[in-house]
Design a protein around this motif. Sequence first.
Motif, PDB file in Angstrom:
ATOM      1  N   THR A 181       0.826  -1.216   0.000  1.00  0.00           N
ATOM      2  CA  THR A 181       0.000   0.000   0.000  1.00  0.00           C
ATOM      3  C   THR A 181       0.863   1.270   0.000  1.00  0.00           C
ATOM      4  N   ALA A 182       2.114   1.135  -0.382  1.00  0.00           N
ATOM      5  CA  ALA A 182       3.021   2.290  -0.367  1.00  0.00           C
ATOM      6  C   ALA A 182       2.529   3.378  -1.317  1.00  0.00           C
ATOM      7  N   CYS A 183       2.630   4.637  -0.868  1.00  0.00           N
ATOM      8  CA  CYS A 183       2.168   5.739  -1.711  1.00  0.00           C
ATOM      9  C   CYS A 183       2.788   7.054  -1.241  1.00  0.00           C
ATOM     10  N   VAL A 184       2.662   8.065  -2.089  1.00  0.00           N
ATOM     11  CA  VAL A 184       3.077   9.428  -1.770  1.00  0.00           C
ATOM     12  C   VAL A 184       1.850  10.316  -1.958  1.00  0.00           C
ATOM     13  N   VAL A 185       1.447  11.003  -0.891  1.00  0.00           N
ATOM     14  CA  VAL A 185       0.235  11.819  -0.924  1.00  0.00           C
ATOM     15  C   VAL A 185       0.628  13.292  -0.893  1.00  0.00           C
ATOM     16  N   VAL A 186       0.095  14.051  -1.848  1.00  0.00           N
ATOM     17  CA  VAL A 186       0.343  15.496  -1.914  1.00  0.00           C
ATOM     18  C   VAL A 186      -0.989  16.202  -1.746  1.00  0.00           C
ATOM     19  N   ASP A 187      -1.162  16.895  -0.609  1.00  0.00           N
ATOM     20  CA  ASP A 187      -2.420  17.590  -0.351  1.00  0.00           C
ATOM     21  C   ASP A 187      -2.496  18.925  -1.077  1.00  0.00           C
ATOM     22  N   GLY A 188      -1.316  19.472  -1.429  1.00  0.00           N
ATOM     23  CA  GLY A 188      -1.276  20.748  -2.134  1.00  0.00           C
ATOM     24  C   GLY A 188      -0.719  20.573  -3.547  1.00  0.00           C
ATOM     25  N   GLN A 189       0.576  20.889  -3.696  1.00  0.00           N
ATOM     26  CA  GLN A 189       1.171  20.842  -5.030  1.00  0.00           C
ATOM     27  C   GLN A 189       2.498  20.086  -5.016  1.00  0.00           C
ATOM     28  N   ALA A 190       2.748  19.417  -6.148  1.00  0.00           N
ATOM     29  CA  ALA A 190       4.058  18.834  -6.425  1.00  0.00           C
ATOM     30  C   ALA A 190       4.616  19.529  -7.654  1.00  0.00           C
ATOM     31  N   TYR A 191       5.908  19.853  -7.610  1.00  0.00           N
ATOM     32  CA  TYR A 191       6.506  20.704  -8.647  1.00  0.00           C
ATOM     33  C   TYR A 191       7.451  19.912  -9.542  1.00  0.00           C
ATOM     34  N   PRO A 192       7.686  20.421 -10.757  1.00  0.00           N
ATOM     35  CA  PRO A 192       8.709  19.818 -11.614  1.00  0.00           C
ATOM     36  C   PRO A 192      10.059  19.803 -10.880  1.00  0.00           C
ATOM     37  N   GLY A 193      10.860  18.805 -11.209  1.00  0.00           N
ATOM     38  CA  GLY A 193      12.108  18.614 -10.462  1.00  0.00           C
ATOM     39  C   GLY A 193      11.939  17.587  -9.359  1.00  0.00           C
ATOM     40  N   THR A 194      10.686  17.128  -9.170  1.00  0.00           N
ATOM     41  CA  THR A 194      10.399  16.105  -8.165  1.00  0.00           C
ATOM     42  C   THR A 194      10.379  14.735  -8.836  1.00  0.00           C
ATOM     43  N   PHE A 195      11.034  13.767  -8.211  1.00  0.00           N
ATOM     44  CA  PHE A 195      11.078  12.397  -8.718  1.00  0.00           C
ATOM     45  C   PHE A 195      10.444  11.484  -7.662  1.00  0.00           C
ATOM     46  N   ILE A 196       9.400  10.769  -8.084  1.00  0.00           N
ATOM     47  CA  ILE A 196       8.673   9.868  -7.194  1.00  0.00           C
ATOM     48  C   ILE A 196       8.948   8.427  -7.615  1.00  0.00           C
ATOM     49  N   PHE A 240       0.523   9.462  -5.537  1.00  0.00           N
ATOM     50  CA  PHE A 240       1.353   8.647  -6.416  1.00  0.00           C
ATOM     51  C   PHE A 240       1.367   7.225  -5.840  1.00  0.00           C
ATOM     52  N   LYS A 241       1.039   6.259  -6.700  1.00  0.00           N
ATOM     53  CA  LYS A 241       1.065   4.872  -6.261  1.00  0.00           C
ATOM     54  C   LYS A 241       1.396   3.987  -7.451  1.00  0.00           C
ATOM     55  N   MET A 242       1.595   2.697  -7.175  1.00  0.00           N
ATOM     56  CA  MET A 242       1.940   1.778  -8.257  1.00  0.00           C
ATOM     57  C   MET A 242       0.673   1.161  -8.840  1.00  0.00           C
ATOM     58  N   LEU A 243       0.627   1.094 -10.174  1.00  0.00           N
ATOM     59  CA  LEU A 243      -0.467   0.470 -10.880  1.00  0.00           C
ATOM     60  C   LEU A 243       0.102  -0.226 -12.109  1.00  0.00           C
ATOM     61  N   ASN A 244      -0.082  -1.544 -12.184  1.00  0.00           N
ATOM     62  CA  ASN A 244       0.409  -2.360 -13.305  1.00  0.00           C
ATOM     63  C   ASN A 244       1.906  -2.165 -13.516  1.00  0.00           C
ATOM     64  N   GLY A 245       2.630  -2.131 -12.406  1.00  0.00           N
ATOM     65  CA  GLY A 245       4.095  -2.049 -12.494  1.00  0.00           C
ATOM     66  C   GLY A 245       4.635  -0.662 -12.745  1.00  0.00           C
ATOM     67  N   LYS A 246       3.787   0.362 -12.797  1.00  0.00           N
ATOM     68  CA  LYS A 246       4.238   1.726 -13.052  1.00  0.00           C
ATOM     69  C   LYS A 246       3.753   2.664 -11.952  1.00  0.00           C
ATOM     70  N   THR A 247       4.478   3.739 -11.726  1.00  0.00           N
ATOM     71  CA  THR A 247       4.052   4.763 -10.787  1.00  0.00           C
ATOM     72  C   THR A 247       3.131   5.733 -11.525  1.00  0.00           C
ATOM     73  N   VAL A 248       1.919   5.914 -10.976  1.00  0.00           N
ATOM     74  CA  VAL A 248       0.935   6.771 -11.632  1.00  0.00           C
ATOM     75  C   VAL A 248       0.411   7.787 -10.628  1.00  0.00           C
ATOM     76  N   MET A 249      -0.240   8.841 -11.164  1.00  0.00           N
ATOM     77  CA  MET A 249      -0.885   9.862 -10.333  1.00  0.00           C
ATOM     78  C   MET A 249      -2.388   9.664 -10.389  1.00  0.00           C
ATOM     79  N   VAL A 250      -3.012   9.761  -9.211  1.00  0.00           N
ATOM     80  CA  VAL A 250      -4.479   9.734  -9.151  1.00  0.00           C
ATOM     81  C   VAL A 250      -4.931  10.876  -8.266  1.00  0.00           C
ATOM     82  N   ARG A 251      -6.113  11.383  -8.523  1.00  0.00           N
ATOM     83  CA  ARG A 251      -6.667  12.480  -7.737  1.00  0.00           C
ATOM     84  C   ARG A 251      -7.026  12.007  -6.323  1.00  0.00           C
TER      85      ARG A 251
END
Length: 485
Positions: free
Chosen positions: A440-455, A473-484
């Motif tokens: 269930t590992a993930c990265v949660v951004v409540d505000g903004q994430a900027y270019p120059g960031t690597f997840i 940001f979480k893993m889906l089908n072997g890739k890191t994706v962004m979801v709202r």
Amino acid sequence: MSEINVRELIKQRASAAADNESEKKLQMDWRSRSIVSISEDAMEAHLMLWPLSEEDHVTLEDIKAFLISKDVKYGFLEDEIQRMLDESVYLVETCVARGEKPTQGKDGYFEMFIERTKSRKPRILEDGSVDYSDYDAITVVKKDQLLARYHSGMTGDDGMNIKGEPVVALKGQELRPFKGKGFYTNQEHTEYYATFDGRADFTDNSLIISHVLMVDGDVDYAYGNIDFAGDVHVSGDVLSGLHIRTTGFITVEGHVEDCELMSGQGVILRNGMQGGGTGKIICDGDVEGKFFEQTTLEVKGTVKANAILNCDITAKQGVFISGNLGALVGGITRSATKVEASYIGNLGEVKTEVEVGTHGDPVAMLKKLEDDLKAATKNLYKTEGKMKVLDEAIMNGINNPKIVEMKKIVTRDKVNISSQIMDIKKKREQLAEDINLAKTACVVVDGQAYPGTFITVNGAKLRVPDIVNNVTFKMLNGKTVMVRN
């Protein structure tokens, strides 16, 4: 037949008829037809009253007398009995007597004069910032301070069943005395006092007072380094180049410069730490503070702060950045579970790396550890075989110096291999736990994430191309994706 015999016969027949009439009348009497039932615990009696005739003239006292004849002697519900008579309640099972139950005894309890558990939540100010000034995770006590008082259980009042027999009340349950150390009791063993200044910890039924080193001022070169088996509380600052190493908590009221903090339980920095690129925190518990800048953190628990700038962080249980800033900018942040912040990176596109979950191929890593364990176990078996041969030779009187020297070498090899096996098992358990957490590992951004960031989630890396808002940001089908969110 003689006249006398005829008269006697008539008299006998008349007597028999009278007896039959009396028996018939008795059989029809309400007392013989009414049914009284008593509950198993003898706390209630029910009456099913046979229909009464106008000639019966049954009163409340008649019913009570009837009940007494049936062993009901206490707790008559006179209003209910009278209602049955007034309303002609017949052939309906009705409660007519109820015993008095004993009152419940009061359980023993501890009256506490200190907090058993600390609320580990910093205060959120009106401007949204996080205030750690009133935040603490430990309970500090003074010598001879009253910690707790025990109040014994009390017996309730006895009751009475419907047969007039007493029902003995039970005494409240008693609690076990506190076990532990660092405290003493009064003669009655009902009051608990601290033996010395220290920290109070409650675990189940144990109370442990451990030593706390109180530093009234700064930890500077005049004070020196601190190595202590207990908690350390610093009212001032911790200056550059020094270290605090303790088995307990470290609490610092002031600022922390580029130094080393090593704790077995937790670190609380009421302000923050400016590590200058060399400052380090190593902790087996949680680390919390107002901010961390240019600091390396190796934490088995969580890291919580208002802002983290250009740090190298590894926190197994998660990194949580909250408050009006809630900013994670620069450096690298790793966690087996979760990283959560309001802002990651900045408009200047400072390189900011965030890694959650496992790294590489965990299945392959686990297989390699299994293979290493098998090889080390096989090696240990061979070493133990050599040891057995050497022991037998020595027992048979062969005292060749070469054999004695060889036994020393083999013994040393056995110790090293056993240590290697323990290390492999520990790594295997650690990896298995990390794999489970990584699901269930993930990265949660409540505000903004900027270019120059690597997840990176479970080894899959994603570069944030544009400013994104309120995403996970979480893993889906072997890739890191962004979801709202």
